[in-house]
Scaffold this active site. Structure first.
Site, PDB file in Angstrom:
ATOM      1  CB  ALA A  23      -0.942  -0.006   1.200  1.00  0.00           C
ATOM      2  N   GLY A  26       2.081   1.541  -3.443  1.00  0.00           N
ATOM      3  CA  GLY A  26       0.945   1.878  -4.290  1.00  0.00           C
ATOM      4  C   GLY A  26       0.516   3.328  -4.146  1.00  0.00           C
ATOM      5  CG  ASP A  27      -0.017   6.998  -0.886  1.00  0.00           C
ATOM      6  OD1 ASP A  27      -1.122   7.456  -1.259  1.00  0.00           O
ATOM      7  OD2 ASP A  27       0.822   7.670  -0.258  1.00  0.00           O
ATOM      8  CB  ALA A  28       4.882   6.173  -3.828  1.00  0.00           C
TER       9      ALA A  28
END
Length: 136
Positions: A23, A26-28
């Site tokens: 996550a 994935g956020d980046a």
């Protein structure tokens, strides 16, 4: 706009990372994708920043996940990644809705895993979101 992802090579980090690490990645990846998308348009940096923040917020990610699910665009492995991320999310920030925060973490987990293991599939999903206006 997602060609930068499509051109990545899979890293092969299959199960070495847990849902929260995926996550985080994935956020980046999602934020970089939004920065590239918004940065392609002219505008002042403060306006661009606010537009990107609006697209990377938990409520926006939760809506995008719902949009993908409603159209049955996610396969069983992707849905399992979402579930694993959602179940690992915890409560989230004090003012955030825990369910929305969990769904956003699930979205980010899926994005992180796909970026590392199947960038072409991630680009395909991002293309779908782009066609929907990226903020359905």
């Amino acid at each position: 706009m997602s060609d930068w992802i499509r051109n990545q090579s899979p890293s092969g980090l299959n199960d070495q990372l847990g849902p929260l690490q995926l996550a985080w990645i994935g956020d980046a990846v999602w934020e970089l994708h939004q920065r590239l998308r918004h940065g392609a348009r002219p505008g002042r940096s403060d306006h661009l920043h606010r537009a990107v923040v609006a697209d990377v917020r938990a409520d926006a990610q939760s809506r995008l996940l719902t949009w993908l699910e409603d159209r049955q665009l996610l396969d069983s492995q992707e849905l399992d990644l979402v579930r694993r991320g959602r179940n690992s999310a915890g409560r989230g920030p004090r003012r955030a809705d825990a369910a929305v925060y969990g769904r956003a973490t699930g979205f980010e987990t899926m994005v992180g895993w796909l970026f590392l293991n199947n960038p072409a599939r991630l680009a395909e999903l991002f293309d779908h979101l782009e066609q929907a206006g990226s903020n359905p």
